[in-house]
Write a protein that holds these residues in place. Structure first.
Motif, PDB file in Angstrom:
ATOM      1  N   LEU B  15     -48.714-104.726  -5.366  1.00 54.93           N
ATOM      2  CA  LEU B  15     -49.679-103.632  -5.558  1.00 54.93           C
ATOM      3  C   LEU B  15     -51.005-104.171  -6.081  1.00 54.93           C
ATOM      4  CD1 LEU B  15     -47.395-100.886  -7.119  1.00 54.93           C
ATOM      5  CD2 LEU B  15     -48.379-100.934  -4.837  1.00 54.93           C
ATOM      6  N   CYS B  16     -50.921-105.222  -6.876  1.00 55.53           N
ATOM      7  CA  CYS B  16     -52.133-105.815  -7.443  1.00 55.53           C
ATOM      8  C   CYS B  16     -53.038-106.346  -6.336  1.00 55.53           C
ATOM      9  CB  CYS B  16     -51.779-106.945  -8.403  1.00 55.53           C
ATOM     10  SG  CYS B  16     -50.755-108.223  -7.638  1.00 55.53           S
ATOM     11  N   ALA B  17     -52.425-106.961  -5.336  1.00 54.63           N
ATOM     12  CA  ALA B  17     -53.214-107.551  -4.256  1.00 54.63           C
ATOM     13  C   ALA B  17     -53.931-106.481  -3.438  1.00 54.63           C
ATOM     14  CB  ALA B  17     -52.316-108.402  -3.364  1.00 54.63           C
ATOM     15  N   GLU B  18     -53.374-105.259  -3.438  1.00 53.86           N
ATOM     16  CA  GLU B  18     -54.068-104.170  -2.742  1.00 53.86           C
ATOM     17  C   GLU B  18     -55.379-103.839  -3.450  1.00 53.86           C
ATOM     18  OE1 GLU B  18     -51.546-100.729  -2.233  1.00 53.86           O
ATOM     19  OE2 GLU B  18     -49.957-101.899  -1.312  1.00 53.86           O
ATOM     20  N   GLU B  19     -55.435-104.047  -4.763  1.00 53.75           N
ATOM     21  CA  GLU B  19     -56.642-103.720  -5.524  1.00 53.75           C
ATOM     22  C   GLU B  19     -57.675-104.850  -5.494  1.00 53.75           C
ATOM     23  OE1 GLU B  19     -57.597-101.009  -6.991  1.00 53.75           O
ATOM     24  OE2 GLU B  19     -55.741 -99.859  -6.830  1.00 53.75           O
ATOM     25  N   ALA B  20     -57.215-106.089  -5.450  1.00 56.82           N
ATOM     26  CA  ALA B  20     -58.134-107.225  -5.564  1.00 56.82           C
ATOM     27  C   ALA B  20     -57.767-108.278  -4.528  1.00 56.82           C
ATOM     28  CB  ALA B  20     -58.075-107.798  -6.982  1.00 56.82           C
ATOM     29  N   SER B  21     -57.845-107.878  -3.275  1.00 59.32           N
ATOM     30  CA  SER B  21     -57.358-108.755  -2.201  1.00 59.32           C
ATOM     31  C   SER B  21     -58.191-110.033  -2.079  1.00 59.32           C
ATOM     32  CB  SER B  21     -57.337-108.004  -0.876  1.00 59.32           C
ATOM     33  OG  SER B  21     -58.628-107.502  -0.609  1.00 59.32           O
ATOM     34  N   HIS B  22     -59.408-110.031  -2.617  1.00 61.44           N
ATOM     35  CA  HIS B  22     -60.230-111.232  -2.508  1.00 61.44           C
ATOM     36  C   HIS B  22     -59.893-112.243  -3.606  1.00 61.44           C
ATOM     37  CE1 HIS B  22     -62.047-108.440  -5.224  1.00 61.44           C
ATOM     38  NE2 HIS B  22     -62.973-109.281  -5.611  1.00 61.44           N
ATOM     39  N   LEU B  23     -59.010-111.867  -4.531  1.00 61.87           N
ATOM     40  CA  LEU B  23     -58.701-112.768  -5.644  1.00 61.87           C
ATOM     41  C   LEU B  23     -57.238-113.174  -5.700  1.00 61.87           C
ATOM     42  CD1 LEU B  23     -60.712-110.913  -8.396  1.00 61.87           C
ATOM     43  CD2 LEU B  23     -61.317-113.066  -7.299  1.00 61.87           C
ATOM     44  N   MET B  24     -56.382-112.417  -5.010  1.00 62.43           N
ATOM     45  CA  MET B  24     -54.949-112.735  -5.077  1.00 62.43           C
ATOM     46  C   MET B  24     -54.267-112.235  -3.817  1.00 62.43           C
ATOM     47  SD  MET B  24     -54.113-109.948  -8.077  1.00 62.43           S
ATOM     48  CE  MET B  24     -55.438-110.475  -9.144  1.00 62.43           C
ATOM     49  N   HIS B  25     -53.175-112.900  -3.437  1.00 59.83           N
ATOM     50  CA  HIS B  25     -52.396-112.439  -2.295  1.00 59.83           C
ATOM     51  C   HIS B  25     -50.944-112.850  -2.487  1.00 59.83           C
ATOM     52  CE1 HIS B  25     -53.119-116.653  -1.111  1.00 59.83           C
ATOM     53  NE2 HIS B  25     -51.999-116.524  -0.419  1.00 59.83           N
ATOM     54  N   LEU B  26     -50.078-112.271  -1.670  1.00 55.47           N
ATOM     55  CA  LEU B  26     -48.669-112.641  -1.712  1.00 55.47           C
ATOM     56  C   LEU B  26     -48.416-113.659  -0.614  1.00 55.47           C
ATOM     57  CD1 LEU B  26     -46.823-109.226  -2.099  1.00 55.47           C
ATOM     58  CD2 LEU B  26     -47.287-110.914  -3.862  1.00 55.47           C
ATOM     59  N   ASP B  27     -47.680-114.703  -0.938  1.00 53.61           N
ATOM     60  CA  ASP B  27     -47.336-115.653   0.119  1.00 53.61           C
ATOM     61  C   ASP B  27     -46.098-115.151   0.861  1.00 53.61           C
ATOM     62  OD1 ASP B  27     -45.054-116.319  -1.257  1.00 53.61           O
ATOM     63  OD2 ASP B  27     -45.777-118.272  -1.935  1.00 53.61           O
ATOM     64  N   ASP B  28     -45.618-115.927   1.826  1.00 55.09           N
ATOM     65  CA  ASP B  28     -44.537-115.447   2.680  1.00 55.09           C
ATOM     66  C   ASP B  28     -43.250-115.169   1.921  1.00 55.09           C
ATOM     67  OD1 ASP B  28     -46.192-115.503   4.778  1.00 55.09           O
ATOM     68  OD2 ASP B  28     -45.488-117.412   5.609  1.00 55.09           O
ATOM     69  N   ASP B  29     -43.079-115.803   0.775  1.00 53.36           N
ATOM     70  CA  ASP B  29     -41.871-115.561  -0.009  1.00 53.36           C
ATOM     71  C   ASP B  29     -42.043-114.414  -0.995  1.00 53.36           C
ATOM     72  OD1 ASP B  29     -40.570-117.688   1.219  1.00 53.36           O
ATOM     73  OD2 ASP B  29     -41.501-119.114  -0.162  1.00 53.36           O
ATOM     74  N   GLY B  30     -43.176-113.741  -0.927  1.00 52.58           N
ATOM     75  CA  GLY B  30     -43.407-112.656  -1.873  1.00 52.58           C
ATOM     76  C   GLY B  30     -43.868-113.153  -3.240  1.00 52.58           C
ATOM     77  N   GLU B  31     -44.267-114.424  -3.321  1.00 50.86           N
ATOM     78  CA  GLU B  31     -44.809-114.929  -4.588  1.00 50.86           C
ATOM     79  C   GLU B  31     -46.284-114.584  -4.655  1.00 50.86           C
ATOM     80  OE1 GLU B  31     -43.541-116.399  -7.164  1.00 50.86           O
ATOM     81  OE2 GLU B  31     -41.538-116.823  -6.388  1.00 50.86           O
ATOM     82  N   LEU B  32     -46.712-114.149  -5.819  1.00 47.78           N
ATOM     83  CA  LEU B  32     -48.128-113.854  -5.984  1.00 47.78           C
ATOM     84  C   LEU B  32     -48.909-115.155  -6.155  1.00 47.78           C
ATOM     85  CD1 LEU B  32     -50.352-111.708  -6.355  1.00 47.78           C
ATOM     86  CD2 LEU B  32     -49.994-111.965  -8.810  1.00 47.78           C
ATOM     87  N   VAL B  33     -49.958-115.295  -5.368  1.00 49.74           N
ATOM     88  CA  VAL B  33     -50.831-116.454  -5.485  1.00 49.74           C
ATOM     89  C   VAL B  33     -52.185-115.977  -5.993  1.00 49.74           C
ATOM     90  CG1 VAL B  33     -51.912-118.360  -4.238  1.00 49.74           C
ATOM     91  CG2 VAL B  33     -49.670-117.504  -3.510  1.00 49.74           C
ATOM     92  N   LEU B  34     -52.618-116.545  -7.127  1.00 53.33           N
ATOM     93  CA  LEU B  34     -53.958-116.236  -7.625  1.00 53.33           C
ATOM     94  C   LEU B  34     -54.920-117.202  -6.963  1.00 53.33           C
ATOM     95  CD1 LEU B  34     -53.146-115.775 -11.420  1.00 53.33           C
ATOM     96  CD2 LEU B  34     -53.490-114.003  -9.697  1.00 53.33           C
ATOM     97  N   ASP B  35     -55.815-116.668  -6.151  1.00 49.42           N
ATOM     98  CA  ASP B  35     -56.725-117.551  -5.428  1.00 49.42           C
ATOM     99  C   ASP B  35     -57.797-118.126  -6.333  1.00 49.42           C
ATOM    100  OD1 ASP B  35     -55.448-117.139  -2.877  1.00 49.42           O
ATOM    101  OD2 ASP B  35     -56.240-115.107  -2.997  1.00 49.42           O
ATOM    102  N   ARG B  36     -58.160-117.370  -7.347  1.00 47.75           N
ATOM    103  CA  ARG B  36     -59.043-117.920  -8.371  1.00 47.75           C
ATOM    104  C   ARG B  36     -58.677-117.331  -9.729  1.00 47.75           C
ATOM    105  NH1 ARG B  36     -64.903-116.305  -6.127  1.00 47.75           N
ATOM    106  NH2 ARG B  36     -65.364-117.643  -7.893  1.00 47.75           N
ATOM    107  N   ALA B  37     -58.346-118.192 -10.649  1.00 43.66           N
ATOM    108  CA  ALA B  37     -57.948-117.735 -11.968  1.00 43.66           C
ATOM    109  C   ALA B  37     -59.171-117.280 -12.767  1.00 43.66           C
ATOM    110  CB  ALA B  37     -57.214-118.847 -12.712  1.00 43.66           C
ATOM    111  N   GLU B  38     -60.288-117.971 -12.530  1.00 48.42           N
ATOM    112  CA  GLU B  38     -61.534-117.600 -13.216  1.00 48.42           C
ATOM    113  C   GLU B  38     -62.179-116.462 -12.429  1.00 48.42           C
ATOM    114  OE1 GLU B  38     -63.518-117.747 -16.424  1.00 48.42           O
ATOM    115  OE2 GLU B  38     -62.165-119.457 -16.087  1.00 48.42           O
ATOM    116  N   VAL B  39     -62.335-115.309 -13.066  1.00 45.36           N
ATOM    117  CA  VAL B  39     -62.802-114.138 -12.340  1.00 45.36           C
ATOM    118  C   VAL B  39     -64.323-114.040 -12.425  1.00 45.36           C
ATOM    119  CG1 VAL B  39     -62.667-111.641 -12.176  1.00 45.36           C
ATOM    120  CG2 VAL B  39     -60.671-112.959 -12.921  1.00 45.36           C
TER     121      VAL B  39
END
Ligand code: FAD
Ligand code: SF4
Lengths: 390, 62
Positions: B15-39
């Motif tokens: 659900l988080c990735a739906e709000e901030a898709s440019h900063l985080m996404h889910l990988d194929d295993d459903g793990e959340l990946v933070l694309d940038r930790a520094e916002v």
């Protein structure tokens, strides 16, 4: 388009703060006033019956960040009335707040057996809904008491699970068999098996339950005369829309606070979350779950700004529960009748907690993940697969 | 502002990735990946919204 300069949001939990976020995200630059009855900052409510009662989560772990952008927050001050004709919300202290656009997000309150006419007059009844309730129950559990829970729905079962995790013994009493009406037979059986392993006892009788006694902890009586006494008795018999403060406005009728598919209640007034009854094939229905509150909040914000040009909401139901070491997530409309097909993994009938699986109810648009991580999108896609397409 | 995810809590709901898709996404295993930790400052609202919608309170900003 109507000119919107002052938005007032009543209810400062998930639905209310999500509406505020969405308004700002959509470029709304006017003022926002957020009114909340609780004296705490907004927090994650589902964690109450899980980590908070279990003792693993404190307020710091579950508190939500304050709403972004400029927001006037009036926290700890309930709204007591709405004068829609004057576009005014009246606060407990008597202050009146003017709005151009109003968001109703007051959620729900715990229903009581007393509301249902199933309690002796004057009986002490304890319910569970907010952080204070969770702290109170958590403190009581320190002595490993015997707890009697009335209500074998999702909340009653989660509370039973958290109580046994703390060393309490638990009996769950209901008019109906546990979870059957909420989840359907297969998922209900799974969780009852897991609960029985933790020695939770169950009793039910279609004739109903009554809370008895006028002093000290009450006892619970089933229609067949069986009586259950404990150190603590807790009612978990559902929730009701929090519409008391709207009484004189005439907005909330017999079906609750009914909205249209854009979450509109009346001109300039939208609503979202547990308070709302949303249109469904079976008439207006409340869907008091996290994901519904989110999608309704986003819809309501758009409708407030763009009216008929805002897209209507087609709900995509999503639900989860954690109890007795089992984590169940479901996409689609519950209860799910019949036995599911196992898409992947396995769940041993006698010890389901030891397995994990993806399940699908073909033709019913329902899929579940048990003890398994899966992104929402993928679970939804699984739920929607046509029977012939597999 | 930094965003972090508590791996023990995160259930991969996304659900988080739906709000901030440019900063985080889910990988194929459903793990959340933070694309940038520094916002970046202009994304702080999106990140706070992401934190708020997580059903298991797994995201934190500091
Ligand atoms: C113990 C528990 C466990 C749950 N577990 C799950 C789960 O596992 N999965 C799931 O999907 N959902 C779960 N839910 C449901 C989920 O928490 C709700 O759907 C969600 O919180 C709805 O958000 P809301 O903002 O509409 O309402 P609420 O969270 O109820 O917030 C409404 C807010 O409005 C305030 N308010 C009320 N009246 C007034 C007034 N007159 N003036 C000002 N403020 C007012 C209230 O104090 C409250 O803070 C659970 C709920 C509870 C109680
Ligand atoms: S919403 Fe929460 S649980 Fe889901 S992926 Fe994001 S951080 Fe993890």
């Amino acid at each position: 388009m109507n000119e919107l300069e002052r938005v007032v949001v009543v209810g400062a939990s998930l639905a209310g703060t999500t509406v505020v976020d969405t308004l700002r995200r959509l470029g709304y630059a006017g003022s926002v006033t957020l009114i909340g009855a609780e004296r705490h900052p907004a927090y994650n409510r589902p964690a109450l019956s899980k980590g908070v009662v279990a003792g693993t989560d404190g307020l710091d772990d579950i508190v939500l960040p304050p709403p972004s952008g400029e927001v006037d927050q009036l926290i700890g001050t309930p709204a007591v009335a709405l004068h829609a004709d004057r576009k005014e919300v009246v606060l407990a202290g008597g202050d009146r707040i003017r709005y151009d656009g109003l968001v109703i997000a007051t959620g729900a309150r715990a229903r009581r057996l007393a509301d249902l006419g199933a309690a002796d007059p004057g009986v002490q009844e304890t319910t569970f809904r907010d952080l204070d309730d969770a702290h109170r129950l958590s403190a009581l559990l320190a002595t490993r008491p015997h707890v009697v829970i009335v209500g074998a729905g999702i909340l009653g079962m989660e509370l039973a699970s958290a109580c046994v995790d703390r060393g309490a013994t638990v009996t769950v009493v209901d008019r109906q068999p546990p979870l059957l009406g909420q989840l359907g037979p297969y998922l209900a059986d799974l969780l009852i098996t897991a609960a029985a392993r933790r020695r939770v006892r169950f009793a039910h009788h279609p004739g109903g339950v009554r809370l008895r006694g006028t002093s000290g902890p009450p006892a619970v009586e089933l229609a067949d005369g069986r009586r259950f006494a404990g150190d603590h008795v807790l009612s978990a018999v559902g929730c009701a829309a929090e519409t008391g403060w709207l009484a004189s406005s005439g907005l909330a009728g017999a079906h609750g606070l009914v909205v249209d598919t854009r979450c509109r209640v009346a001109p300039g007034i939208v609503a979202a979350g547990d308070v709302v009854a949303f249109p469904s094939a079976a008439g207006p229905r409340r869907t008091p779950w996290w994901h519904s509150a989110l999608e309704q909040a986003r819809t309501a914000a758009r409708a407030l700004l763009h009216g008929d040009d805002a897209p209507p909401l087609t709900p995509s139901p999503y639900f989860w529960t954690d109890q007795f070491g089992m984590r169940v997530r479901v996409a689609g409309l519950l209860p799910a009748a019949g036995r599911p097909a196992v898409v992947d993994g396995s769940l041993p009938d006698d010890e389901p907690w030891a397995g994990s699986a993806l399940l699908r109810w073909p033709g019913r648009g329902v899929a579940a993940a048990v003890n398994r991580r899966i992104p929402i999108g993928r679970l939804r896609a699984l739920a929607q697969l046509e029977p012939a397409g597999t | 502002m930094r965003v972090s995810v508590d791996r023990d809590r995160c259930e991969g709901y996304g659900l988080c990735a739906e709000e901030a898709s440019h900063l985080m996404h889910l990988d194929d295993d459903g793990e959340l990946v933070l694309d940038r930790a520094e916002v970046p400052p202009e994304s702080s609202d999106a990140v706070e919204a992401a934190v708020r919608v997580c059903p298991v309170a797994a995201l934190k900003v500091s």
